[in-house]
Write an enzyme that holds these catalytic residues in place. Structure first.
Site, PDB file in Angstrom:
ATOM      1  N   GLY A   1      -0.258  -6.053  -2.221  1.00  0.00           N
ATOM      2  CA  GLY A   1       1.006  -6.765  -2.093  1.00  0.00           C
ATOM      3  C   GLY A   1       1.086  -7.536  -0.782  1.00  0.00           C
TER       4      GLY A   1
ATOM      5  N   SER B   1      -5.832   2.259   0.726  1.00  0.00           N
ATOM      6  CA  SER B   1      -5.374   0.946   0.276  1.00  0.00           C
ATOM      7  C   SER B   1      -6.515   0.214  -0.424  1.00  0.00           C
ATOM      8  CB  SER B   1      -4.890   0.127   1.476  1.00  0.00           C
ATOM      9  OG  SER B   1      -4.548  -1.175   1.075  1.00  0.00           O
ATOM     10  N   SER B   2      -6.190  -0.355  -1.594  1.00  0.00           N
ATOM     11  CA  SER B   2      -7.184  -1.151  -2.310  1.00  0.00           C
ATOM     12  C   SER B   2      -7.335  -2.488  -1.595  1.00  0.00           C
ATOM     13  CB  SER B   2      -6.723  -1.383  -3.757  1.00  0.00           C
ATOM     14  OG  SER B   2      -6.586  -0.166  -4.442  1.00  0.00           O
TER      15      SER B   2
ATOM     16  N   SER C   1       0.833  -1.196   0.000  1.00  0.00           N
ATOM     17  CA  SER C   1       0.000   0.000   0.000  1.00  0.00           C
ATOM     18  C   SER C   1       0.872   1.251   0.000  1.00  0.00           C
ATOM     19  CB  SER C   1      -0.903   0.014   1.239  1.00  0.00           C
ATOM     20  OG  SER C   1      -1.725  -1.126   1.250  1.00  0.00           O
ATOM     21  N   GLY C   2       0.561   2.164  -0.911  1.00  0.00           N
ATOM     22  CA  GLY C   2       1.319   3.408  -1.008  1.00  0.00           C
ATOM     23  C   GLY C   2       2.509   3.343  -1.925  1.00  0.00           C
TER      24      GLY C   2
ATOM     25  N   ASN D   1      -1.247   2.689   4.778  1.00  0.00           N
ATOM     26  CA  ASN D   1      -1.728   3.500   3.657  1.00  0.00           C
ATOM     27  C   ASN D   1      -3.140   3.977   3.944  1.00  0.00           C
ATOM     28  OD1 ASN D   1      -2.104   4.730   1.220  1.00  0.00           O
ATOM     29  ND2 ASN D   1      -2.276   2.846   0.026  1.00  0.00           N
TER      30      ASN D   1
ATOM     31  N   THR E   1      -1.660   2.115  -8.231  1.00  0.00           N
ATOM     32  CA  THR E   1      -2.774   2.711  -8.971  1.00  0.00           C
ATOM     33  C   THR E   1      -2.281   3.723  -9.986  1.00  0.00           C
ATOM     34  OG1 THR E   1      -4.196   2.397  -7.041  1.00  0.00           O
ATOM     35  CG2 THR E   1      -4.953   3.932  -8.728  1.00  0.00           C
TER      36      THR E   1
ATOM     37  N   GLU F   1       1.761  -8.542   2.884  1.00  0.00           N
ATOM     38  CA  GLU F   1       1.587  -7.756   4.099  1.00  0.00           C
ATOM     39  C   GLU F   1       2.104  -8.540   5.304  1.00  0.00           C
ATOM     40  OE1 GLU F   1      -2.440  -6.511   4.516  1.00  0.00           O
ATOM     41  OE2 GLU F   1      -2.350  -5.067   2.874  1.00  0.00           O
TER      42      GLU F   1
END
Length: 1529
Positions: free
Chosen positions: A437, A212-213, A158-159, A209, A163, A439
């Site tokens: 990704g 985060s998706s 995340s981050g 993040n 995207t 984690e």
């Protein structure tokens, strides 16, 4: 990875560091297995030799763009390379065909503009700098060439910028295969517009993040057969359903819940929403607000985004009604009922939320309550209804919430896909996967378990792809790789998903038993996997377990695994929502088949997750994959911060280090033969001296060092792990010995130099002391001589001063006496001369005044008499004008008299002007004389007064002596005479004043008479103009009558059987007026006296030819002949294009410019268009470029859009004279009108041309001709660009073969190599010469030639400069020398072509010249930013200078680029430019516009003399084109 034997004292190594992960240092001591290292931070570290890794000291300072080129492919080498590139804002790096993208956390717009897309379009992978566009281009080309679908997998935590990377990929794919979508929006725009909606419902705040998706997104971009985008679809995978009901403290639920709670008050009131803290699904975490994010504004933005993607207002209301219902549903709590294992609604607050949920879902509240707390069991005998306890009821509530939200998210995705539009016929697609990704947090739960399971699957796919690429590389180089083992992570996947016995299977089994707890589940795992090496049981926990993933060990808390995995498909829930009165809710829950709706059916999230993941992997396996690994450089989300530990962890999680491990299992170090010889040639100098093949030379060096296991391919040397370090160690040893030899010689030289300097100093000291003694003796002698000289000079000065004073007194006395005598004599002579001058001027004035009065009277009398005669003649002319028959007889006399009157009028004006000038001069002279007399009188009076006073003083002071009496009497007489003279002068002055007054009166009277005469003359002139206009109108009527009569006679003759043609006539002799034969102005013509007789005699023999055709047919024949003529190459007459001159003369002769309708213009344009259809025939193009520019120049000077106002009155009167019009009517037929105009005005000069009032067809023809001129110009320019474009790609980088020859010492090949270096540049010069020769041969105007070459040189500048900035191998010192030598060839060409044709083309290369100048300049680190920007490269922008400075490397001398301070200053200035919205693109844009206008052509081209242009033979003998013949004929 390196053998201990390779580490020696002085070796540079990497040492592990707890803060920086790895830190570089130098070994200064080796004690057995212990190493003592001085680190770069100044610390001393003692470590084991097995824990250090070698460092490449010759790595480029800016890193390498492909990490497979690293000499040591290990963890610290990769990290250091990424850090160096990130410091230079190079955020993209390759590892083979894998792209690593580091989030810069700042805007870098120059990396993503259209210029950059153009550069990467069609470029080979690895040819330009690493970029996300390169990956997209490879995928697109592979899809088009092989017809197979491709996928691009974007991963990262995340981050990390997944995207944004996905957006860039879609932008580039839309650029390659763009298609306009609905309402002008492209497919790419529609996909990107769906992002805000998907982010609102699928993104949430996590620990790392804020956005985060929490789902995987696979965007399918569909293409048709021609490679254009035909549709798209968004596939979503693995939505984190459990987040709806359960969240951890630092995190938040999905954004849409918070957005709805921050909606406008009327919306919240409608849904009965309050603060997020009041809802159970949101208050499990203490985080409700995100920093820098306004949820109220985000709510409105989301509503607008939903409008954009096509979600209607009613559907939006229904969506947010469902979201509000889920929030209310989470606040329903249950208590124990009266019966055992039953539950009821806990309190009124829960009852309120129950009713609100039912109201929002538009279902019955009682039915909703029953669905939550009751279950119906269908047995063969009966239907049993049982109640649930409060815990089961809560699970039922959460299951309903998760199912509803999941169905809502799926509906939104389907709606977006319907809005974008899919192509069912598409056979090729490119998929872009954006998924979460790996984690690993402090506390990891079921969500992290699922995510890491997904990443294990993707990592397996990634490993297989990497191993496949390695196999392809080995196969390509034809080396043996069969013994290399592929280590897979299948054991971890079996641990998680295997049936039966996997963790997911055991979890599902535990969830189906009501009495299972997280403890029993954990114990089951411990028992099942106690012997599995990938499963670890923590020592201090009874419910946690650890899995050894590819990215490291992760410990999971099993406390909530069971709750988060349960996902019952409850039939009561299905029936309840299917029966809803809301169509939207009913659409979310369509009726199930009969057999599946009878009872509740268990379904786990883990199993569903596994199925979706399997579907995703099937999709990926059907495509050709490409990988992009996104990396977040720091956790504070700020630019220019590179946290090593964080990066290392992400590289592990992203599988990059795993890919390196796979590479290290084979041959991690690969070097081309040239690179290997360049680096390790010093190990075997005899090999370089010999004339061996590259491959053989590499083999000999490796065999000499005794290495085993290496492989030599077709173009590369493949080394096993550790062999590079061994070679480097041997190389360092050789270089160390060489360095010691050099040091020994240097020290000898320094000692010798010091001794010589010491001896020289002693000699100098002795010399100085002896000199000092000599100087002292000399100083004493000098002082003695100086004293004697001072005494001598002082005595001489005293004597000289005495003599000079006596001499000065005597001279002063003599001067005074002589001056007094001279002044007296001068005074007498001055008075005498003044009196004579006054008398002369007075007498002259009297005589001149008398003469002027007589002259004015005579002129006045003559004017009166001539005016009377003119009036009498005017009356006669008026009477004669009334009789038409008498007009011809009197025309000659009338014209002569008009000319005489005009001449007399001009004479009168000139005489009047002369008299006025003479009068003003005379008055000025008189005034000057009067002023001088006044001055003299005043001086005389002053002198008299002075002399009287002097005499009076002399009388008073003188003693009474008899001798002086005579003198006194004499002075008195002198005074009396002067007084008398003064009186006479006063009288004379008075008379002069009277004379001047009389002259002034006479002048005033004369002026009044002159004004009256001028008025009368103006009246006469006006009447003459009126008379001349009347005569002109009569002439026009007469000419028209004659023309009509002539046409009628011709028609009568053509109708009669005996009629003969009268059209062919001999040419009438035209005599140009000269001062010898007449005084006609503006080229009037006169006809011989026997003109009429000659014309009538000439018609008689021709009257027996074929019958006269109609005028239109004749005109059509003439046009056909003209078109046939100009369709051929007529060549040039002198330097004038014949076709342009013929077209212009014919159009002017036929008066085509002045007609309202004609087809000749269209036919000419069609002829030109047909001639230039062959776009690559430069001879034809330059021929028509010359003709069209000349013709346009003639039209520009001839055509005008207005009336006849621009013609001067004199020209208008002359051209309309009676004699000229009559001769025109006699000499020309109607279809050849204008012949007299061409012949009479001598078309040799453009400024003598008559301007024609152009009608619409003529103006349209001029515009079309301008368009064709621009088209032909562009075709020639583009042909030259197309010819030199392939050569420019070879000119930007020096051929490798030449460097190889120089490196290997093959002197015999140097001459050939130097010739090959410049061959491509000479090819460009040859092309330029060919085009210049062609344009000169066709007499293209130099103005256009200069414009073409200016744009060509600008194109060369853009192509070379952009290639230089995009290819790091081009930014080297030796390459700069190569390009500089090529630019010298172009400069020489500009000099030889001369400024007339080359113009300022050389200045167009300023960007590449300054860039190359920067590459080859020495001592770059000493240059300041001001020197670089103001002196060396003033034209280049900061972005361009930064790019060159960071990419520069010296392959010749090993020097460095500019200092780090200059780099930092550039980075600061770039940041300021990006903040001020200044364009930060470092690439140049090629200008393909037309750089001139019609006015530029008319101003820049020379005037064309078309009078002497020879007509072509095809029309030369045709009598209808006789007007084309030169004047001499």
């Amino acid at each position: 990875m390196a053998a201990p034997v390779n580490i020696i004292v002085g070796s540079h190594v990497w040492v592990e560091d707890p803060v920086l992960a790895w830190i570089d240092g130098e070994v200064f001591k080796i004690n057995g297995e212990e190493l003592h290292v001085h680190t770069a931070k100044g610390k001393t570290v003692v470590t084991n030799i097995s824990k250090v890794l070698p460092k490449d000291t010759e790595a480029p300072p800016g890193g390498v763009d492909d990490m497979t080129k690293l000499s040591y492919l290990h963890e610290p080498g990769v990290l250091h390379n990424l850090a160096m590139r990130y410091e230079l804002n190079e955020i993209y790096t390759y590892t083979g065909n894998i792209l690593i993208a580091i989030n810069p956390f700042q805007r870098l717009p120059h990396l993503y503009d259209t210029h950059m897309m153009e550069q990467y379009k069609g470029a080979g992978f690895g040819e330009l700098s690493p970029h996300v566009f390169a990956v997209a281009d490879v995928a697109y080309r592979a899809m088009m060439n092989e017809g197979k679908s491709n996928s691009i997998l974007v991963s990262g935590e995340s981050g990390a910028g997944k995207t944004e990377t996905t957006k860039m990929l879609m932008r580039y794919l839309a650029y390659l295969g763009g298609r306009s979508g609905v309402e002008g929006r492209t497919v790419e725009q529609q996909v990107l517009e769906s992002n805000p909606v998907l982010e609102a419902f699928g993104n949430a705040k996590t620990v790392r993040n804020n956005n985060s998706s929490r789902f995987g997104k696979f965007v399918e971009i569909q293409f048709d057969k021609s490679g254009r985008i035909s549709g798209a679809a968004v596939r979503t995978y693995l939505l984190e359903r459990s987040r709806v009901c359960q969240i951890s403290d630092p995190e938040r639920n999905y954004h849409c819940f918070y957005l709805l709670c921050s909606a406008p008050p009327e919306v919240r009131e409608k849904y009965k929403l309050e603060n997020p803290k009041s809802f159970h699904y949101l208050n499990q975490s203490s985080c409700y607000v995100l920093d820098g994010v306004d949820d109220a504004q985000e709510y409105l933005a989301t509503r607008r985004a939903m409008d954009v993607v096509g979600i209607s207002e009613e559907e939006q209301e229904a969506i947010f009604r469902v979201v509000a219902a889920i929030l209310h549903l989470g606040n329903i709590e249950f208590a124990k009922g009266e019966e055992i294992d039953s539950s009821v609604i806990k309190n009124e607050q829960s009852r309120f939320h129950l009713n609100m949920t039912a109201e929002l879902l538009k279902c019955d509240a009682k039915s909703l309550e029953d669905a939550l707390i009751q279950r119906v069991m269908v047995t063969p005998e009966e239907i049993i209804t049982r109640t649930l306890d409060p815990v089961a009821a809560l699970s039922s509530r959460d299951a309903l919430a998760k199912t509803t939200y999941s169905r809502l998210f799926d509906w939104i995705v389907d709606k977006i896909n319907n809005s974008i539009g899919q192509d069912p016929n598409s056979k090729s697609l490119i998929g872009v996967l954006d998924i979460y990704g790996f984690e690993s947090f402090k506390f990891n739960s079921f969500e992290q378990f699922c995510i890491n399971f997904t990443n294990e699957k993707l990592q397996q796919h990634f490993n297989q792809h990497v191993f496949k690429m390695e196999q392809e590389e080995y196969t390509k180089e034809e080396i043996n790789w069969s013994y290399i083992e592929f280590v897979d992570n299948q054991d971890v996947l079996d641990l998680i998903e295997k049936k039966p016995g996997g963790i997911i299977a055991l979890l599902d089994e535990a969830c189906m038993f009501p009495k299972s707890t997280h403890e029993t589940f954990a114990q089951k795992l411990y028992q099942t996997f106690k012997n599995n090496k990938r499963f670890i049981k923590p020592k201090l926990s009874r419910t946690s377990f650890t899995i050894s993933h590819y990215a490291g060990e992760v410990t999971y808390l099993a406390d909530q695994f069971l709750d988060k995995n349960k996902d019952y498909v409850v039939a009561e829930h299905q029936d309840l929502l299917t029966a809803s009165k809301c169509p939207f809710v009913t659409g979310l829950f369509p009726p199930l088949p009969e057999e599946s709706s009878k009872s509740s059916k268990f379904s786990s999230i883990g199993s569903r997750f596994k199925l979706q993941l399997q579907s995703l992997m099937e999709t990926l396996n059907s495509t050709e994959p490409h990988y992009i690994r996104c990396v977040k450089p720091n956790n504070v989300l700020k630019p220019s911060i590179f946290e090593n530990n964080n990066i290392i962890q992400q590289l592990r999680c992203g599988g990059v280090l795993e890919a390196i491990r796979i590479s290290c299992a084979g041959y991690p170090t690969r070097r081309t033969f040239y690179e290997f010889l360049h680096r390790f040639g010093v190990l075997a100098p005899e090999v370089l001296d010999g004339n061996y093949d590259d491959k053989v030379a590499c083999q000999m060096i490796l065999d000499k060092r005794g290495l085993k296991g290496y492989q030599i391919g077709k173009a590369k040397v493949f080394l096993r792990a550790g062999q590079m370090a061994e070679l480097d160690a041997r190389r360092a040893e050789v270089l160390g010995n060489a360095a010691r030899t050099i040091q020994r010689q240097i020290r000898t030289y320094i000692a010798s130099k010091e001794f010589i300097a010491l001896r020289k100093a002693a000699i100098n000291l002795q010399s100085y002391w002896r000199g000092e003694m000599a100087r002292k003796l000399y100083e004493e002698l000098r002082q003695e001589a100086a004293a004697m000289k001072i005494q001598k000079n002082f005595k001489r000065y005293i004597a000289r001063k005495s003599y000079s004073s006596v001499q000065l007194a005597s001279i002063t006395l003599q001067t005074g006496l002589r001056a007094m005598s001279a002044r007296n004599e001068f005074r007498f002579r001055k008075r005498t001369k003044a009196a004579i001058i006054i008398q002369a001027h007075l007498r002259c004035h009297i005589a001149y005044s008398y003469y002027k009065s007589l002259q004015k009277a005579a002129i006045f009398s003559q004017c009166g008499w001539r005016r009377r005669v003119a009036r009498r003649e005017l009356r006669k002319l008026k009477m004669a004008a009334k009789e038409t028959g008498a007009l011809k007889e009197a025309k000659d006399k009338l014209e002569k008299r008009v000319e005489e009157l005009t001449w007399r009028l001009q004479l009168e004006k000139r005489m009047r002007t002369d008299s006025e000038e003479e009068k003003s001069q005379e008055i000025a002279k008189l005034q000057d004389t009067l002023r001088m007399l006044h001055i003299q009188l005043e001086e005389a009076n002053a002198r008299v007064i002075k002399e009287q006073e002097a005499a009076r003083k002399a009388i008073e002071e003188a003693p009474p002596i008899i001798k002086e009496t005579a003198v006194l009497i004499q002075d008195t007489e002198k005074v009396d005479s002067l007084t008398a003279e003064v009186e006479s002068l006063k009288a004379l002055l008075q008379s002069e004043r009277q004379t001047a007054e009389e002259a002034r009166k006479a002048s005033t009277l004369a002026e009044a008479q002159n004004a009256e005469l001028v008025k009368k003359l103006e009246d006469t002139e006006r009447r003459m103009d009126q008379l001349q206009e009347s005569v002109q109108r009569l002439e026009e009527k007469l000419s028209n009558s004659e023309s009509e009569n002539q046409v009628l006679r011709q028609q009568a003759l053509s109708m009669s059987p005996t009629g003969k043609s009268l059209t062919t006539r001999s040419r009438t002799m035209i005599i140009q007026r000269t001062p010898e034969n007449g005084s006609a102005v503006n080229g009037e013509t006169k006809v011989a006296p026997d003109l009429t007789l000659a014309v009538s005699n000439a018609r008689e023999p021709e009257s027996e030819e074929k019958p006269q055709k109609s005028l239109n047919e004749k005109q059509q024949e003439n046009q056909d002949l003209l078109i046939k003529c100009i369709s051929q190459n007529l060549g040039f007459s002198g330097s004038k294009p014949v076709a342009a001159c013929v077209i212009y003369k014919c159009l002017l002769q036929w008066r085509s410019f002045e007609v309202e309708r004609t087809s000749v213009f269209d036919r000419i344009i069609q002829t030109i268009a047909a001639s230039i259809e062959v776009a690559d025939n430069n001879d034809i193009l330059t021929y028509w470029l010359s003709n069209s520019s000349t013709l346009l120049l003639l039209l520009q000077h001839t055509l005008k859009a207005g009336g006849a106002a621009s013609l001067t009155p004199q020209r208008r009167r002359t051209s309309a004279s009676l004699f000229g019009r009559m001769s025109q009517g006699l000499r020309a037929s109607p279809q050849s009108a204008g012949l007299s105009f061409l012949n009479g005005r001598n078309l040799g000069r453009l400024d003598d041309l008559r301007q024609v009032e152009a009608k619409y067809p003529a103006l349209l023809f001029k515009q079309q001709l301008t368009a064709f001129l621009e088209k032909i110009y562009g075709m020639i320019r583009d042909n030259l660009k197309k010819e030199i474009s392939p050569l420019l790609g070879l000119c930007i980088q020096a051929p490798r073969t030449s460097r190889q020859s120089l490196v290997k010492g093959r002197s015999q090949a140097n001459a050939v190599a130097q010739q090959a270096l410049i061959a491509h540049w000479q090819s460009i010069v040859k092309s330029l010469n060919n085009y210049l020769k062609t344009m000169k041969a066709n007499y293209v105007p130099p103005f256009l030639v200069r414009k073409i070459f200016n744009q060509i040189f600008s194109f060369i500048n853009v192509q070379l400069f952009n290639s230089l900035l995009l290819r790091r191998e081009c930014c080297s010192f030796s390459n700069g020398e190569y390009v500089k030598a090529g630019l010298a060839e172009l400069e020489q060409w500009c000099f030889e072509a001369s400024e007339e044709y080359a113009g300022c083309a050389w200045d167009e290369l300023k960007h590449i010249r300054q860039a190359v100048g920067f590459l080859v300049i020495h001592q770059k680190p000493k240059k300041t930013l001001n020197e670089i920007t103001k002196e060396l490269c003033p034209t280049l922008s900061i972005q361009q200078l930064y790019r060159i400075s960071t990419m520069y490397w010296d392959d010749k001398y090993g020097t460095h680029t500019v200092s780090s301070d200059v780099i930092s200053s550039m980075r600061v200035m770039m940041t300021e430019d990006s903040n001020s919205a200044v364009s930060s693109s470092f690439l140049l844009d090629d200008d393909s516009s037309i750089p001139f206008s019609v006015d530029d052509i008319s101003k820049s081209m020379q005037q064309v003399d078309i009078a002497d242009v020879e007509p072509p033979p095809l029309i030369r003998e045709n009598s209808s084109f006789g007007f084309l013949l030169p004047r001499s004929e």
